[in-house]
Design a protein around this motif. Structure first.
Motif, PDB file in Angstrom:
ATOM      1  N   SER A  64       0.834  -1.205   0.000  1.00 13.62           N
ATOM      2  CA  SER A  64       0.000   0.000   0.000  1.00 13.62           C
ATOM      3  C   SER A  64       0.870   1.256   0.000  1.00 13.62           C
ATOM      4  O   SER A  64       1.955   1.280   0.581  1.00 13.62           O
ATOM      5  N   ASN A  65       0.373   2.300  -0.657  1.00 17.69           N
ATOM      6  CA  ASN A  65       1.060   3.576  -0.694  1.00 17.69           C
ATOM      7  C   ASN A  65       0.621   4.422   0.489  1.00 17.69           C
ATOM      8  O   ASN A  65      -0.538   4.405   0.881  1.00 17.69           O
ATOM      9  N   LYS A  66       1.539   5.192   1.024  1.00 16.21           N
ATOM     10  CA  LYS A  66       1.226   6.094   2.117  1.00 16.21           C
ATOM     11  C   LYS A  66       1.011   7.492   1.566  1.00 16.21           C
ATOM     12  O   LYS A  66       1.580   7.866   0.542  1.00 16.21           O
ATOM     13  N   SER A  67       0.190   8.261   2.267  1.00 13.61           N
ATOM     14  CA  SER A  67      -0.064   9.630   1.813  1.00 13.61           C
ATOM     15  C   SER A  67       1.032  10.582   2.268  1.00 13.61           C
ATOM     16  O   SER A  67       1.248  11.627   1.661  1.00 13.61           O
ATOM     17  N   SER A  68       1.739  10.237   3.350  1.00 15.88           N
ATOM     18  CA  SER A  68       2.859  11.060   3.801  1.00 15.88           C
ATOM     19  C   SER A  68       3.852  10.187   4.547  1.00 15.88           C
ATOM     20  O   SER A  68       3.503   9.135   5.075  1.00 15.88           O
ATOM     21  N   VAL A  69       5.087  10.662   4.598  1.00 19.55           N
ATOM     22  CA  VAL A  69       6.151   9.956   5.305  1.00 19.55           C
ATOM     23  C   VAL A  69       6.787  10.948   6.262  1.00 19.55           C
ATOM     24  O   VAL A  69       7.037  12.104   5.915  1.00 19.55           O
ATOM     25  N   ARG A  70       7.038  10.485   7.479  1.00 21.24           N
ATOM     26  CA  ARG A  70       7.695  11.339   8.466  1.00 21.24           C
ATOM     27  C   ARG A  70       9.108  10.818   8.691  1.00 21.24           C
ATOM     28  O   ARG A  70       9.305   9.652   9.047  1.00 21.24           O
ATOM     29  N   ASP A  71      10.102  11.693   8.469  1.00 23.50           N
ATOM     30  CA  ASP A  71      11.497  11.321   8.635  1.00 23.50           C
ATOM     31  C   ASP A  71      12.227  12.490   9.270  1.00 23.50           C
ATOM     32  O   ASP A  71      12.176  13.613   8.760  1.00 23.50           O
ATOM     33  N   LEU A  77       5.193  15.042   1.815  1.00 20.23           N
ATOM     34  CA  LEU A  77       3.997  14.735   1.041  1.00 20.23           C
ATOM     35  C   LEU A  77       4.407  14.423  -0.392  1.00 20.23           C
ATOM     36  O   LEU A  77       5.483  14.821  -0.832  1.00 20.23           O
ATOM     37  N   PRO A  78       3.571  13.747  -1.146  1.00 18.15           N
ATOM     38  CA  PRO A  78       3.937  13.429  -2.527  1.00 18.15           C
ATOM     39  C   PRO A  78       4.180  14.661  -3.402  1.00 18.15           C
ATOM     40  O   PRO A  78       4.997  14.628  -4.311  1.00 18.15           O
ATOM     41  N   ASN A  79       3.508  15.777  -3.135  1.00 16.67           N
ATOM     42  CA  ASN A  79       3.716  16.970  -3.960  1.00 16.67           C
ATOM     43  C   ASN A  79       4.805  17.877  -3.409  1.00 16.67           C
ATOM     44  O   ASN A  79       5.056  18.943  -3.954  1.00 16.67           O
ATOM     45  N   PRO A 114       5.362  21.877   1.968  1.00 18.41           N
ATOM     46  CA  PRO A 114       5.626  21.716   3.406  1.00 18.41           C
ATOM     47  C   PRO A 114       4.497  22.172   4.314  1.00 18.41           C
ATOM     48  O   PRO A 114       4.721  22.431   5.483  1.00 18.41           O
ATOM     49  N   THR A 115       3.273  22.280   3.834  1.00 25.83           N
ATOM     50  CA  THR A 115       2.199  22.837   4.649  1.00 25.83           C
ATOM     51  C   THR A 115       1.892  21.978   5.871  1.00 25.83           C
ATOM     52  O   THR A 115       1.664  22.508   6.957  1.00 25.83           O
ATOM     53  N   LEU A 116       1.875  20.675   5.742  1.00 23.96           N
ATOM     54  CA  LEU A 116       1.591  19.795   6.873  1.00 23.96           C
ATOM     55  C   LEU A 116       2.658  19.942   7.949  1.00 23.96           C
ATOM     56  O   LEU A 116       2.352  19.984   9.144  1.00 23.96           O
ATOM     57  N   TYR A 117       3.903  20.064   7.541  1.00 18.06           N
ATOM     58  CA  TYR A 117       5.005  20.239   8.479  1.00 18.06           C
ATOM     59  C   TYR A 117       4.851  21.539   9.252  1.00 18.06           C
ATOM     60  O   TYR A 117       4.996  21.566  10.478  1.00 18.06           O
ATOM     61  N   GLY A 138      14.743  23.093  10.897  1.00 16.12           N
ATOM     62  CA  GLY A 138      14.550  22.714   9.508  1.00 16.12           C
ATOM     63  C   GLY A 138      14.102  23.832   8.593  1.00 16.12           C
ATOM     64  O   GLY A 138      13.742  23.594   7.449  1.00 16.12           O
ATOM     65  N   PHE A 139      14.137  25.055   9.074  1.00 16.81           N
ATOM     66  CA  PHE A 139      13.661  26.159   8.252  1.00 16.81           C
ATOM     67  C   PHE A 139      14.565  26.398   7.047  1.00 16.81           C
ATOM     68  O   PHE A 139      14.108  26.836   5.999  1.00 16.81           O
ATOM     69  N   VAL A 140      15.837  26.061   7.174  1.00 18.53           N
ATOM     70  CA  VAL A 140      16.774  26.227   6.061  1.00 18.53           C
ATOM     71  C   VAL A 140      16.431  25.270   4.926  1.00 18.53           C
ATOM     72  O   VAL A 140      16.552  25.602   3.749  1.00 18.53           O
TER      73      VAL A 140
END
Length: 109
Positions: free
Chosen positions: A22-29, A35-37, A40-43, A86-88
């Motif tokens: 299955s494909n995930k909609s987002s990955v957190r690392d 996100l696939p696109n 960075p809005t979710l972040y 992570g702003f940079v």
């Protein structure tokens, strides 16, 4: 998850031993949401939410403080690192993201 820049992404079904993955909609690392696109809005929503929660905690524990300097030290040591992490990497050029970060800072003032 596959990354894309198109409005209609190419979907591929991956399998291992004839079992589809299955494909995930987002990955957190490392604290970042990818996100696939690659927007960075979710972040930034997560960062703003976490910063506002921490500022509420600071206001609850520091209502007896008389010095503004102690509040500034708490803000600079607890809230500011969260909003700057992570702003940079993202180097926000989206106006909505800049407004979200500035809203957190203005709420402190």
């Amino acid at each position: 998850m596959s990354y894309f820049c198109l409005s209609s992404p190419i979907t591929v079904v991956y399998t291992i031993h004839y079992i589809s993955i299955s494909n995930k909609s987002s990955v957190r690392d490392l604290g970042f949401h990818f996100l696939p696109n690659l927007f960075p809005t979710l972040y930034f929503q997560e960062i703003c939410c976490k910063s506002l929660k921490l500022m509420g905690f600071i206001k609850r524990i520091s209502y007896e403080f008389n010095l503004d300097r102690s509040l500034k030290i708490l803000f600079c040591s607890l809230v500011q690192p969260i909003s700057e992490y992570g702003f940079v990497i993202w180097n926000s050029h989206f106006s909505i993201v800049i407004l979200m970060i500035e809203k957190v800072q203005q709420k402190f003032v």
